[in-house]
Write a protein that holds these residues in place. Structure first.
Motif: not given
Length: 140
Positions: A75-78, A90-94
């Motif tokens: 979530l903190s990515q955006l 933001p749902y998932m980091l690959e």
């Protein structure tokens, strides 16, 4: 938003030309997206719209239950402001650093380009019902 997808919905027989026109008129006077307007007016339901995006754009579908389990570091990515503006979560980091966004309108390439620029990552798309996106934006 919705400018490119509207004619595809008409060709698929999910909406008619008059409904397309009415949705475009309505979004000029509201703060809703094309997809939200189609759903709010009863023109199409969320499930059919998500199925259309999933099949047409070949993107995975994410549910509200999936969004309830998103990790804080993802979530903190955006920023919350940007997530709200573009109606994405933001749902998932690959493993390779790509960010998967749950989107009410995964055809919105402007949102993908803007977010990709700001987070400096490759953006992958998933579709989620607009109500699930709204729920997650409110929750997070």
């Amino acid at each position: 938003m919705g400018n490119a997808i509207g004619p595809l919905l008409v060709r698929a027989g999910l909406i008619n030309q008059e409904q397309l026109h009415q949705a475009h008129q309505a979004i000029r006077t509201t703060d809703s997206t094309f997809s939200e307007q189609l759903i709010a007016s009863g023109t199409i339901d969320e499930t059919r719209l998500c199925d259309f995006y999933r099949q047409r754009l070949l993107v995975p579908q994410v549910s509200q239950a999936d969004l309830a389990r998103v990790a804080r570091n993802v979530l903190s990515q955006l920023s919350p402001d940007m997530a709200t503006e573009f109606r994405v979560i933001p749902y998932m980091l690959e493993a390779d650093g790509a960010l998967i966004l749950a989107m009410a309108d995964p055809s919105d390439t402007h949102a993908v380009d803007e977010i990709g620029f700001f987070v400096d990552a490759t953006i992958l798309r998933a579709v989620a019902p607009p109500s699930a996106i709204a729920w997650a934006l409110h929750r997070y």
